[in-house]
Design an enzyme around this catalytic site. Sequence first.
Site, mmCIF file in Angstrom:
data_model
loop_
_atom_site.group_PDB
_atom_site.id
_atom_site.type_symbol
_atom_site.label_atom_id
_atom_site.label_comp_id
_atom_site.label_asym_id
_atom_site.label_seq_id
_atom_site.Cartn_x
_atom_site.Cartn_y
_atom_site.Cartn_z
ATOM 1 N N HIS A 96 -92.375 -20.661 0.746
ATOM 2 C CA HIS A 96 -93.363 -20.785 -0.414
ATOM 3 C C HIS A 96 -94.351 -19.482 -0.083
ATOM 4 O O HIS A 96 -94.628 -19.297 1.048
ATOM 5 C CB HIS A 96 -93.960 -21.840 -0.357
ATOM 6 N N GLU A 168 -90.365 -17.527 -7.520
ATOM 7 C CA GLU A 168 -91.707 -17.935 -7.751
ATOM 8 C C GLU A 168 -92.482 -16.711 -7.855
ATOM 9 O O GLU A 168 -92.973 -16.464 -6.804
ATOM 10 C CB GLU A 168 -92.212 -18.994 -7.015
HETATM 11 C C1 PEP Z 1 -96.033 -23.475 -6.817
HETATM 12 O O1 PEP Z 1 -97.050 -23.113 -6.568
HETATM 13 O O2 PEP Z 1 -94.866 -23.432 -6.194
HETATM 14 C C2 PEP Z 1 -96.116 -23.943 -8.480
HETATM 15 C C3 PEP Z 1 -94.921 -23.716 -8.964
HETATM 16 O O3 PEP Z 1 -97.092 -24.206 -8.781
HETATM 17 P P1 PEP Z 1 -97.689 -24.246 -10.257
HETATM 18 O O4 PEP Z 1 -96.566 -24.894 -11.028
HETATM 19 O O5 PEP Z 1 -98.886 -25.375 -10.455
HETATM 20 O O6 PEP Z 1 -97.995 -22.703 -10.974
#
Ligand code: PEP
EC number: 5.3.1.1
Length: 258
Positions: A96, A168
Amino acid sequence: MKKIWIGTSWKMNKDAASAASWAAAVEQAVERSDGRVQPFVIPPFPYLSQMAQTINAEAIQLGAQNMCWQDSGAFTGEVSPLMLKDCGVSIVEIGHSERRAMFGETDNTVNLKVLAALKHGLTPLVCVGDTADEKKWSVSVESVVRQVKIALFDVPFDKVTDVILAYEPVWAIGEGGTPATKEEAETVHRAIRDALVECYGQETADSVVLLYGGSVNLTNASELLDQVNIDGVFVGRTAWDAEGYVELLSIANSKLEH
Ligand code: PEP
């Protein structure tokens, strides 16, 4: 047809009581879900055993937010794949962007963790993403594909379909993040798929699950899930409330009605 994956990581949030009430509140919705929707939840380490005892692992998979690539030894503060399995975990989140930015995770350690997870029969959920600067410089695809290729270094053909990849964007996640548009997300997902085709061939590449994460909400989830190369969503804030998570499940279920 591939499953639609709907998952959440709680990051470093909740306590034992709120973990229990979240599990109780989502239980029925999870059980009612079409078998082609795959829910998963990734709580902090201390609540893994508690969650394993309360949730139905057939209906909602349990994940951990990190692990060490070693089985045991002098690695203070780390948690091994074997320990995770003992706690009923089937998925392990790796790489992450918060771990990369704040806790020294590198592409190399991500790869070591992916290999260790596969060795122990855990599903690695590998997060990759471009920074705001990389987006500005128009090198998002290069950056993400590079991360994917290093994460999958030495992963054999017959194991790569056990890996889940989550795109992400760093600029999209968390407070202050701007969600990727469906076009932005699909462009990078398509590039990841193409990289997988290059390394593993079309059939294998098509079977790898690709999730999008970053400010997914109840308004944009549906159009993101409609994209050809988005097989599910990985969600933070919107899914921390059980109602939000249940609504995301129902959006996924609605995709399967026709
Ligand atoms: C994350 O931090 O991996 C994430 C998806 O958070 P959010 O949905 O709150 O943006």
